[in-house]
Design an enzyme around this catalytic site. Structure first.
Site, mmCIF file in Angstrom:
data_model
loop_
_atom_site.group_PDB
_atom_site.id
_atom_site.type_symbol
_atom_site.label_atom_id
_atom_site.label_comp_id
_atom_site.label_asym_id
_atom_site.label_seq_id
_atom_site.Cartn_x
_atom_site.Cartn_y
_atom_site.Cartn_z
ATOM 1 N N MET A 232 -12.515 4.657 0.048
ATOM 2 C CA MET A 232 -13.124 4.806 0.961
ATOM 3 C C MET A 232 -14.166 5.923 0.897
ATOM 4 O O MET A 232 -13.509 7.163 1.430
ATOM 5 C CB MET A 232 -11.761 4.904 1.911
ATOM 6 C CG MET A 232 -11.002 3.614 2.135
ATOM 7 S SD MET A 232 -9.806 3.129 3.359
ATOM 8 C CE MET A 232 -9.061 3.662 2.034
ATOM 9 N N HIS B 284 -8.517 1.318 -3.723
ATOM 10 C CA HIS B 284 -9.588 0.547 -2.528
ATOM 11 C C HIS B 284 -10.238 1.814 -2.491
ATOM 12 O O HIS B 284 -9.042 2.765 -1.682
ATOM 13 C CB HIS B 284 -8.569 0.110 -1.081
ATOM 14 C CG HIS B 284 -9.925 0.473 -0.172
ATOM 15 N ND1 HIS B 284 -8.684 0.352 1.455
ATOM 16 C CD2 HIS B 284 -10.792 0.333 0.370
ATOM 17 C CE1 HIS B 284 -10.309 0.134 2.255
ATOM 18 N NE2 HIS B 284 -11.460 -0.024 1.550
ATOM 19 N N SER C 11 1.030 -1.009 -0.261
ATOM 20 C CA SER C 11 0.051 0.011 0.028
ATOM 21 C C SER C 11 1.109 1.656 -0.470
ATOM 22 O O SER C 11 1.137 1.627 0.675
ATOM 23 C CB SER C 11 -1.150 0.011 0.806
ATOM 24 O OG SER C 11 -1.792 1.483 1.413
ATOM 25 N N MET D 198 -8.914 8.254 0.271
ATOM 26 C CA MET D 198 -9.641 8.410 1.608
ATOM 27 C C MET D 198 -10.393 9.995 0.909
ATOM 28 O O MET D 198 -9.854 11.015 0.953
ATOM 29 C CB MET D 198 -9.003 8.893 2.674
ATOM 30 C CG MET D 198 -8.337 7.237 2.790
ATOM 31 S SD MET D 198 -7.631 7.416 4.679
ATOM 32 C CE MET D 198 -6.379 5.792 4.290
ATOM 33 N N HIS E 189 -1.397 -1.166 -4.337
ATOM 34 C CA HIS E 189 -2.969 -1.324 -3.285
ATOM 35 C C HIS E 189 -2.684 0.555 -3.109
ATOM 36 O O HIS E 189 -1.741 1.041 -2.789
ATOM 37 C CB HIS E 189 -2.942 -1.802 -1.961
ATOM 38 C CG HIS E 189 -4.605 -1.265 -1.236
ATOM 39 N ND1 HIS E 189 -5.803 -2.357 -1.808
ATOM 40 C CD2 HIS E 189 -4.441 -1.104 -0.451
ATOM 41 C CE1 HIS E 189 -6.706 -1.904 -0.621
ATOM 42 N NE2 HIS E 189 -5.674 -1.243 -0.555
ATOM 43 N N GLY F 35 -8.981 4.113 7.210
ATOM 44 C CA GLY F 35 -8.358 5.704 7.437
ATOM 45 C C GLY F 35 -7.035 6.049 7.691
ATOM 46 O O GLY F 35 -6.816 6.983 7.331
ATOM 47 N N MET G 260 -11.734 -5.844 5.838
ATOM 48 C CA MET G 260 -10.604 -4.951 6.573
ATOM 49 C C MET G 260 -10.316 -5.131 8.607
ATOM 50 O O MET G 260 -11.287 -6.200 8.644
ATOM 51 C CB MET G 260 -11.801 -3.215 7.083
ATOM 52 C CG MET G 260 -11.510 -2.507 5.512
ATOM 53 S SD MET G 260 -10.051 -2.370 4.377
ATOM 54 C CE MET G 260 -9.185 -1.109 5.888
ATOM 55 N N ASP H 287 -6.700 -5.876 5.271
ATOM 56 C CA ASP H 287 -5.967 -4.504 4.761
ATOM 57 C C ASP H 287 -5.830 -4.360 6.121
ATOM 58 O O ASP H 287 -6.699 -3.981 6.799
ATOM 59 C CB ASP H 287 -6.548 -4.558 3.560
ATOM 60 C CG ASP H 287 -5.729 -2.293 3.477
ATOM 61 O OD1 ASP H 287 -5.606 -1.941 3.981
ATOM 62 O OD2 ASP H 287 -7.322 -1.738 2.675
ATOM 63 N N ASP I 3 -5.015 3.853 -1.612
ATOM 64 C CA ASP I 3 -6.262 4.376 -0.835
ATOM 65 C C ASP I 3 -6.638 5.388 -0.917
ATOM 66 O O ASP I 3 -6.026 6.524 -1.121
ATOM 67 C CB ASP I 3 -5.258 3.973 0.274
ATOM 68 C CG ASP I 3 -5.472 2.704 1.223
ATOM 69 O OD1 ASP I 3 -6.480 1.932 0.876
ATOM 70 O OD2 ASP I 3 -4.241 1.893 1.623
HETATM 71 C C1 DX5 Z 1 -6.670 1.616 5.613
HETATM 72 C C2 DX5 Z 1 -5.670 1.365 4.100
HETATM 73 C C3 DX5 Z 1 -4.834 0.603 4.387
HETATM 74 C C4 DX5 Z 1 -2.871 0.766 5.133
HETATM 75 C C5 DX5 Z 1 -2.996 -0.452 5.136
HETATM 76 O O1 DX5 Z 1 -6.897 2.440 5.868
HETATM 77 O O2 DX5 Z 1 -7.069 0.445 3.616
HETATM 78 O O3 DX5 Z 1 -4.892 0.503 2.964
HETATM 79 O O4 DX5 Z 1 -2.199 0.954 3.873
HETATM 80 O O5 DX5 Z 1 -2.191 -0.172 6.263
HETATM 81 P P1 DX5 Z 1 -0.815 -1.051 6.811
HETATM 82 O O6 DX5 Z 1 -0.317 -2.405 6.362
HETATM 83 O O7 DX5 Z 1 0.127 0.319 7.657
HETATM 84 O O8 DX5 Z 1 -2.267 -1.669 8.746
HETATM 85 ZN ZN ZN Z 2 -6.455 -0.321 1.386
#
Ligand code: DX5
Ligand code: ZN
Length: 219
Positions: free
Chosen positions: A71, A69, A11, A40, A36, A145, A140, A178, A38
């Protein structure tokens, strides 16, 4: 049915945001296939990250599989911009109120793979209606976040339940985890059915990324 081979999806949330292309390049250099990303919106989760413009810019630097992904409170408004930006797969959460089934179909119509996502406090049954028409289910394993949070143990039974449904139904979706995934938690998810591992902090802070990637690949 044989377990799907493991995929590591680093990620880039945990990479240097001043040089995201270098983060993607580091993934490619290890011979990995997936990244990956993210997205948000500051509403569905209390943080903001990247828009379609960033994904498009990264697509200009890389041909890797972009596991996007979303969010977002209104993911249905954004699947097309992210598909056009170069997403390979777009995953949408089950929690907001919108036409989930229609949006999953739209993602495929746009030429991408689709995924359905559930938060740690969402009952696993919430995604059951969609299992026959998704390429991936993302469980998750932290409240989304932020990176760097601790793995939620109480998500393990959800993985087992989803893997059971997959096997009994002859379904073929990938089962992704994740949040808080590292070399201790990934094997524990693997034994209950996970095959796709999103890793932010543990990957980008690793002093030996090749060994990390090999360890996941050998799960
Ligand atoms: C969290 C994200 C993850 C995040 C995971 O909201 O969806 O993809 O990057 O990070 P780690 O591996 O540090 O928990
Ligand atoms: Zn994610």
């Amino acid at each position: 049915m044989a377990q799907l081979s493991p995929i590591l999806a680093p990620s880039i949330l945990a990479s240097d945001h001043a040089n995201l292309a270098a983060g993607v390049g580091a993934v490619k250099a290890l011979g990995l296939q997936w990244v990956h990303i993210d997205i948000m919106d500051g509403h569905f989760v209390p943080n903001l990250t990247f828009g379609p413009g960033v994904v498009k810019a990264l697509r200009g630097t890389s041909e890797l599989f972009f596991d996007v992904h979303l969010m977002l409170d209104n993911p249905q408004l954004y699947v097309e911009p992210f598909a056009q930006a170069g997403a390979s797969q777009i995953s949408i959460h089950v929690e907001p109120e919108y036409d989930i089934q229609g949006t999953l179909r739209r993602i495929r119509d746009l030429g991408c793979q689709n995924g359905i996502v559930l938060n740690p406090d969402t009952p696993v049954e919430a995604v059951f209606p969609f299992l026959s028409e998704v390429d991936l289910v993302l469980v998750m394993t932290v409240q989304p976040g932020f990176g760097g949070q601790s793995f939620r143990e109480d998500t393990l039974p959800k993985l087992a339940a989803l893997d059971g449904r997959r096997q009994s139904g002859g379904l073929e979706f990938r089962l992704e985890v994740d949040g808080g995934i590292d070399l201790d938690t990934a094997p524990r998810c693997r034994v209950v059915g996970a095959d796709t591992f999103v890793v932010g902090t543990a990957f980008f802070s690793s002093s030996d990324r090749p060994s990390f990637a090999a360890a996941i690949g050998n799960l």
